[in-house]
Enzyme design. Sequence first.
Site: not given
Ligand SMILES: Nc1nc2c(c(=O)[nH]1)N[C@H]1C(S)=C(S)[C@@H](COP(=O)(O)OP(=O)(O)OC[C@H]3O[C@@H](n4cnc5c(=O)[nH]c(N)nc54)[C@H](O)[C@@H]3O)O[C@H]1N2
Ligand SMILES: Nc1nc2c(c(=O)[nH]1)N[C@H]1C(S)=C(S)[C@@H](COP(=O)(O)OP(=O)(O)OC[C@H]3O[C@@H](n4cnc5c(=O)[nH]c(N)nc54)[C@H](O)[C@@H]3O)O[C@H]1N2
Ligand SMILES: [Mo]
Length: 770
Positions: A111, A113
Amino acid sequence: MTIKRQVITAAHWGGLKVTVENGIITRSATAFSAEPENELQTVVAEQVYSPCRVKFPMIRKGFFEGNSDRTLRGRDQWIRLSWPQALDWVHNELTRVRQNYGAQAIFGGSYGWKSSGALHSSRTLLQRYLNLTGGFVNSFGDYSTAAAQQILPYVVGGNEVYQQTSTWETVLAHSEIIVLWGANPLTTLRNTWTATDQQGIAYFRQAQQAGKRIICIDPVRSQSCERLKAEWLPIHAGTDVALMLALAYTLAEEALLDRAFLRTHTQGYEIFESYLLGKTDNQPKNAQWASRICGLPASQIQQLARDFSRHRTLLMAGWGMQRRKYGEQPAWMLVVLAAMLGQIGLPGGGFSFSHVNGNGGVARTQAGVLGKISEKPTNFRPHFTAAIPVSRLTDALLHPHKTISFNGGKITYPDIKLIYWAGGNPLSQQHDLNLVARAWRRPECIIVNEINWTATAKMADIVLPVTTSFERNDLTQSGSFSMRHLLPMKQAVPPQFEAKNDYDIFLELAKRAGVAEQFSEGKTEWDWLREFYSSLQKCGQNLPSFDDFWRANQPLIFAAEESDKHWVKYADFRRDPQANPLNTASGKIEIYSQTVAAMRYADCPGHPVWFEPEENAQHGDARYPLTLVTPHSPYRLHSQLAQTSLRRHYALNGREPAWIHPIDAKARGICHGDVICIESPRGRVLAAALVTESVRQGVIALYQGAWYDPLNPGETENPLCKNGCANVLTPDESSSQLSQGNAPNGCAVQVTKFIGKAPEITAFLPPDGA
Ligand SMILES: Nc1nc2c(c(=O)[nH]1)N[C@H]1C(S)=C(S)[C@@H](COP(=O)(O)OP(=O)(O)OC[C@H]3O[C@@H](n4cnc5c(=O)[nH]c(N)nc54)[C@H](O)[C@@H]3O)O[C@H]1N2
Ligand SMILES: Nc1nc2c(c(=O)[nH]1)N[C@H]1C(S)=C(S)[C@@H](COP(=O)(O)OP(=O)(O)OC[C@H]3O[C@@H](n4cnc5c(=O)[nH]c(N)nc54)[C@H](O)[C@@H]3O)O[C@H]1N2
Ligand SMILES: [Mo]
């Protein structure tokens, strides 16, 4: 003389124009003239020339020498290999594990991004190769919306989170109140899965300029709240369902609910109402009750219910509040609240789950959908398929053959002996990282394709160096729903050091396995790109030839038809629910779901309910009296870009900032900028105290995405993370038996001032020998 050229490319953070001078990238900025500022677009050169890059194929010394001590992972020496040697190692390991244990022992879920691009999509390419060589264990679902995407199809017939929603034109014309419920769109719309078009950010600004009332319900005063000058309702983390129930109760109590709509368009309100009014549990879910839980005054809750019902109100949900234990409940209850308000299907009213992510609501253009590489070659049928819920990997590694519930069925974990990851950073992004690190000692072999020495790469046995998207040619569209632009992703500079494209790595491995012809289908990189492009031409668009498009070095911009700008989600259903039923069991909005009830899950019953969080101040462990939330950062994409100078926008005294309320700080003798230790039942991290009234008292906010940086890894069970990685603190618990999603938000922590000399951050240094 300087030879200067500019190339157009793209990343998750939008269309880019990259300046190359004498073969070196010197500058990057947006590809478009007028666009909201996005600093993420400015660091292409730093990404390409980063000291964090994996330069050569590498193998871990102990692994190379046959030392079976797997605690050496993450602290061993590294040895450089030639490409042919490294590819032979990978081929031999995969062959060995396949022969000894079968496809069920190879985990290729991978999994992540990765980078944008229709061809160089690392996970897809890995899976294509693994499919052709005998199959693998996949993962399904995602870390973003696991709970919402499972429950909402039962409630409204679609997952909502990845679906188009009412257009901004209708919002701007009709909404009077916009509620950002746990949503921070000015941050999250800076990135999307393909490439962001950032249009949503511009529309939010317009909504503000038009004087609409914008309300943020969030424990944090987010960047959106601040920049849109919105009202902030500092709700206590994880208590949204209590607030929603109290709003619903007030509507019922004051006869403000739309009984006619409930009768004609919903199913099961009476059953839910018994619970709401306290007939089933002697607890009316009134404003006084909710106030004690969510921390907002009862009078404010009641007034909010009146305001919502008397004005055209759009409830825009973010995803952070469902990324937690019982995450189905806030998603489901938000729909129930909107149904009681009776504005679903009216322009500017109802609910949405995609305005704040993916630029939902930006009108669909006529572009059509670009082709892309697939994990299955044409006409190929895999020999073996199996998959586990994406966030259950740690559990599966630790408990092979265990059976879990999922969405009304059962899943049995495989016994994984080899992990191959390409395009994700699980050792920073998955939860309870010290547990993850222990689970990662189980497999016999771990292979990682990476650009950088992330914690995941450092924990592997074999690491293959990969190009950034700026070192290869590709295509992408922007806008998850609008498909507004088609962007050429043109190579800016040749591959750095010995980096190779994932495509070429897997093609080389496919050659060794005798399946190269099936892998490439006889096509070159250019053949693939032409083919993807022609899929758009087939959509009836009058496009330039591929060669002209590529030479022009410009994005193609598509427009929406006027009629598509006025689309209101659920308008047809509202007008005639018999003729336009929803894809639910009853064809209506299911306030009560017989299907969900029949699963008999205590953690997800037949209608939305309030569950007291297990880790909380009142009933939990008194040693951890604060609640942690882990929002996404404005200045990185998860762990991506954390190694760049964008750090200057957020680091405090060189460390990850932890937002703490002045009262909580004072009670602990903590001053602004102090190094602090945040501790949960699972581990400890160092951060710097950002003392601010922009976080609710009792809540600590620490951005997700810091690179895991354990002190003396492999030597202790729960090493301290020097670099404030939130996932050292978060639990590996699942959201519920229905969704088996991840649940990082809302864990219990304690904060103390760190005394002594804080260890230096080493997350961004390559490991020994590299
Ligand atoms: N505590 C907490 N943890 C979270 C979240 C949260 O809200 N709170 N959010 C979750 C969510 S919503 C998501 S989507 C995940 C994201 O989790 P990940 O998708 O695992 O996070 P990224 O940092 O985007 O990791 C992408 C990796 O791919 C590598 N990469 C980029 N391009 C390429 C390529 O072309 N080839 C290869 N082989 N590698 C490449 C980058 O260097 C990077 O290390 O994290 C989750 N983790
Ligand atoms: N700049 C930037 N953009 C991104 C990403 C990134 O890493 N950076 N990640 C991308 C990805 S993979 C995803 S999944 C999305 C994530 O998008 P979201 O999941 O919507 O983003 P978060 O920042 O996890 O949460 C949004 C807000 O919810 C609030 N929040 C947390 N817990 C609670 C709660 O219990 N109640 C309420 N009411 N609010 C709460 C946080 O403080 C935050 O301000 O964003 C995407 N876009
Ligand atoms: Mo995500």
